[in-house]
Design a protein around this motif. Structure first.
Motif, PDB file in Angstrom:
ATOM      1  N   LYS A 127      46.732  90.506 -15.794  1.00  0.00           N
ATOM      2  CA  LYS A 127      47.837  90.565 -14.740  1.00  0.00           C
ATOM      3  C   LYS A 127      48.431  91.159 -13.706  1.00  0.00           C
ATOM      4  N   ILE A 128      47.630  92.640 -13.985  1.00  0.00           N
ATOM      5  CA  ILE A 128      47.616  94.206 -12.657  1.00  0.00           C
ATOM      6  C   ILE A 128      46.498  94.259 -12.431  1.00  0.00           C
ATOM      7  N   ASN A 129      46.202  94.555 -11.585  1.00  0.00           N
ATOM      8  CA  ASN A 129      45.431  94.647 -10.049  1.00  0.00           C
ATOM      9  C   ASN A 129      45.756  96.340  -9.685  1.00  0.00           C
ATOM     10  N   VAL A 130      44.019  96.750  -8.883  1.00  0.00           N
ATOM     11  CA  VAL A 130      44.663  98.087  -8.238  1.00  0.00           C
ATOM     12  C   VAL A 130      45.226  97.580  -7.161  1.00  0.00           C
ATOM     13  N   GLY A 131      46.527  98.065  -6.857  1.00  0.00           N
ATOM     14  CA  GLY A 131      47.306  97.984  -5.067  1.00  0.00           C
ATOM     15  C   GLY A 131      47.842  97.191  -5.716  1.00  0.00           C
ATOM     16  N   GLN A 132      48.911  96.792  -6.333  1.00  0.00           N
ATOM     17  CA  GLN A 132      49.813  96.330  -7.232  1.00  0.00           C
ATOM     18  C   GLN A 132      50.957  96.843  -6.580  1.00  0.00           C
ATOM     19  N   SER A 133      52.612  96.182  -6.276  1.00  0.00           N
ATOM     20  CA  SER A 133      53.347  97.196  -6.565  1.00  0.00           C
ATOM     21  C   SER A 133      54.056  97.968  -7.457  1.00  0.00           C
ATOM     22  N   ILE A 134      54.409  98.934  -7.624  1.00  0.00           N
ATOM     23  CA  ILE A 134      55.517  99.470  -8.779  1.00  0.00           C
ATOM     24  C   ILE A 134      56.254 100.019  -8.620  1.00  0.00           C
ATOM     25  N   HIS A 135      57.235  99.733  -9.276  1.00  0.00           N
ATOM     26  CA  HIS A 135      58.848 100.200  -8.922  1.00  0.00           C
ATOM     27  C   HIS A 135      59.237 101.684 -10.212  1.00  0.00           C
ATOM     28  N   VAL A 136      59.586 102.756 -10.083  1.00  0.00           N
ATOM     29  CA  VAL A 136      59.976 103.740 -11.028  1.00  0.00           C
ATOM     30  C   VAL A 136      61.354 104.116 -10.329  1.00  0.00           C
ATOM     31  N   PHE A 137      61.234 104.340 -11.636  1.00  0.00           N
ATOM     32  CA  PHE A 137      62.944 104.751 -12.353  1.00  0.00           C
ATOM     33  C   PHE A 137      62.982 106.588 -12.833  1.00  0.00           C
ATOM     34  N   VAL A 138      63.861 107.114 -11.879  1.00  0.00           N
ATOM     35  CA  VAL A 138      63.758 108.615 -13.152  1.00  0.00           C
ATOM     36  C   VAL A 138      65.290 108.959 -13.407  1.00  0.00           C
ATOM     37  N   ASP A 139      65.645 110.061 -14.289  1.00  0.00           N
ATOM     38  CA  ASP A 139      66.988 109.631 -15.011  1.00  0.00           C
ATOM     39  C   ASP A 139      67.662 110.440 -13.924  1.00  0.00           C
ATOM     40  N   ALA A 140      67.265 110.952 -12.820  1.00  0.00           N
ATOM     41  CA  ALA A 140      68.076 112.254 -11.737  1.00  0.00           C
ATOM     42  C   ALA A 140      69.232 111.093 -11.044  1.00  0.00           C
ATOM     43  N   TYR A 141      67.878 110.327 -10.575  1.00  0.00           N
ATOM     44  CA  TYR A 141      68.648 109.040  -9.702  1.00  0.00           C
ATOM     45  C   TYR A 141      68.109 108.078 -10.096  1.00  0.00           C
ATOM     46  N   PRO A 142      68.797 107.090 -11.090  1.00  0.00           N
ATOM     47  CA  PRO A 142      68.796 106.319 -12.118  1.00  0.00           C
ATOM     48  C   PRO A 142      69.264 105.090 -11.162  1.00  0.00           C
ATOM     49  N   GLU A 143      69.487 104.391 -10.118  1.00  0.00           N
ATOM     50  CA  GLU A 143      69.890 103.763  -9.101  1.00  0.00           C
ATOM     51  C   GLU A 143      68.799 103.207  -7.945  1.00  0.00           C
TER      52      GLU A 143
END
Length: 371
Positions: free
Chosen positions: A213-229
């Motif tokens: 289901k994954i490949n190079v160039g595929q988009s991701i969303h990253v969430f960190v605790d400092a900016y949860p929204e």
């Protein structure tokens, strides 16, 4: 005596008969009262089932890394004579950061540089004489050896002086220095951290069953605790060629732009790999689902007519929870668009319970006061 016994027996029969009759009367009245109690009606909130799009994801966790990062250290020992940067400042590639005492090496370099022209002139003179066969080959080789040896000494001294000047190997942000002026540094002392945070990287692992289901160039969303929204959007840049056999996981790396410098290395992050969107799916609040060991279910509100009046009763329908995101869940089952689904008040319900639909005060906006 017999007459007295007969009288007492008759009195006892009358007393026991009265008690039994009274109890039967009470039971009859109780049953009659219970039969006349109106059926309980439970207040619930509900939502209309409407097909909508669902964005499936593959969730993972990882740690943020800089594009480049290194803790600078010294190759040679010496005393700190200059500190040429401010803590927490940006520096350019090749900028001088720390200088160590190199007075002896500089003096030796000057001595060698002064001697070099004479040795060069001597070598060139003997080379001309050798061509005229006025000197031997040995004399020419000795002159050449002295000249080249002095050049090598000069290069060595320059390299030694360069080792005493710690420069930035790339442009980036320096941290807080660990040394002070006049301090004697042993070889390998940690001086300061330098990181290029113009873009960041994140490494994470996913199960081998998700590789297709994954490949190079595929988009991701990253969430960190400092900016949860705030989602940080990146792309997959590399996939490890081998699966780790002990866990069945495969490592993935992604790049994340960091123009605002909000992300810092070492941050714990939650990753969502974006998969193709699913159309016309049933999505419900998780509060609407009755989670149980024997299966998950929801309550569908059906309106029927009883004694000439509309009555709302619930029907328990089994569903499969395919995926959950936040407070929402993607479900499938014997559901139809337009049905009313109970979203709160499930605890007291059972199949065929009578309900009344009330407003959801949490999701209903409060009217603003008139000025």
């Amino acid at each position: 005596m017999k007459k007295w016994f007969s009288i007492m027996f008759i009195i006892a029969v009358i007393a026991f008969g009265s008690v039994i009759a009274f109890n039967l009367f009470v039971e009859h009245k109780t049953a009659e009262a219970i039969a006349n109690i109106p059926e309980a009606k439970f207040p619930v909130t509900a939502t209309k089932l409407t097909p909508k799009g669902w964005q499936p994801t593959i969730d993972a966790i990882g740690f943020v890394e800089p594009n480049q990062g290194v803790t600078l250290a010294n190759e040679v020992s010496g005393i700190v004579t200059s500190i040429d940067f401010d803590n927490g400042s940006n520096v350019d590639k090749g900028a001088l950061l720390i200088g160590l005492d190199s007075a002896v090496q500089i003096a030796n370099l000057k001595t060698s540089e002064v001697q070099l022209p004479a040795l060069q002139a001597d070598y060139e003179r003997l080379n001309r004489l050798y061509k005229q066969k006025s000197v031997s080959r040995q004399d020419l080789d000795n002159a050449q050896s002295k000249y080249l040896s002095m050049q090598a000494d000069i290069d060595s001294l320059k390299a030694t002086i360069a080792q005493r000047q710690i420069t930035a190997p790339f442009s980036g942000l320096v941290g807080i220095r660990n040394v002070n002026l006049g301090q004697y540094l042993q070889v390998g002392t940690d001086i300061v951290r330098l990181e290029d945070i113009s873009s960041m990287k994140i490494r994470f692992t996913i199960p081998q069953t998700q590789i297709s289901k994954i490949n190079v160039g595929q988009s991701i969303h990253v969430f960190v605790d400092a900016y949860p929204e705030q989602p940080f959007i990146g792309t997959i840049s590399a996939i490890e060629p081998a699966v780790f056999y002990q866990s069945g996981l495969i490592q993935v790396q992604a790049n994340i732009p960091n123009e605002d410098s909000l992300l810092r290395s070492g941050m714990f992050a939650q990753v969502a790999i974006i998969l193709p969107e699913l159309k016309d799916q049933f999505v419900l609040p998780q509060t609407a689902i009755n989670f149980a060991l024997y299966g998950n279910s929801v309550y569908v509100i059906n309106t029927t007519e009883e004694q000439g009046k509309p009555v709302n009763r619930v029907e328990q329908v089994n569903v499969d929870v395919i995926e959950r995101q936040g407070s929402q869940a993607l479900v499938s089952g014997k559901l139809q668009a337009g049905q009313q689904i109970v979203t709160s008040g499930l605890v007291r319900l059972s199949n065929k319970s009578k309900v009344s639909i009330v407003a959801d005060e949490i999701n209903t906006p409060t009217a603003l006061p008139q000025l």
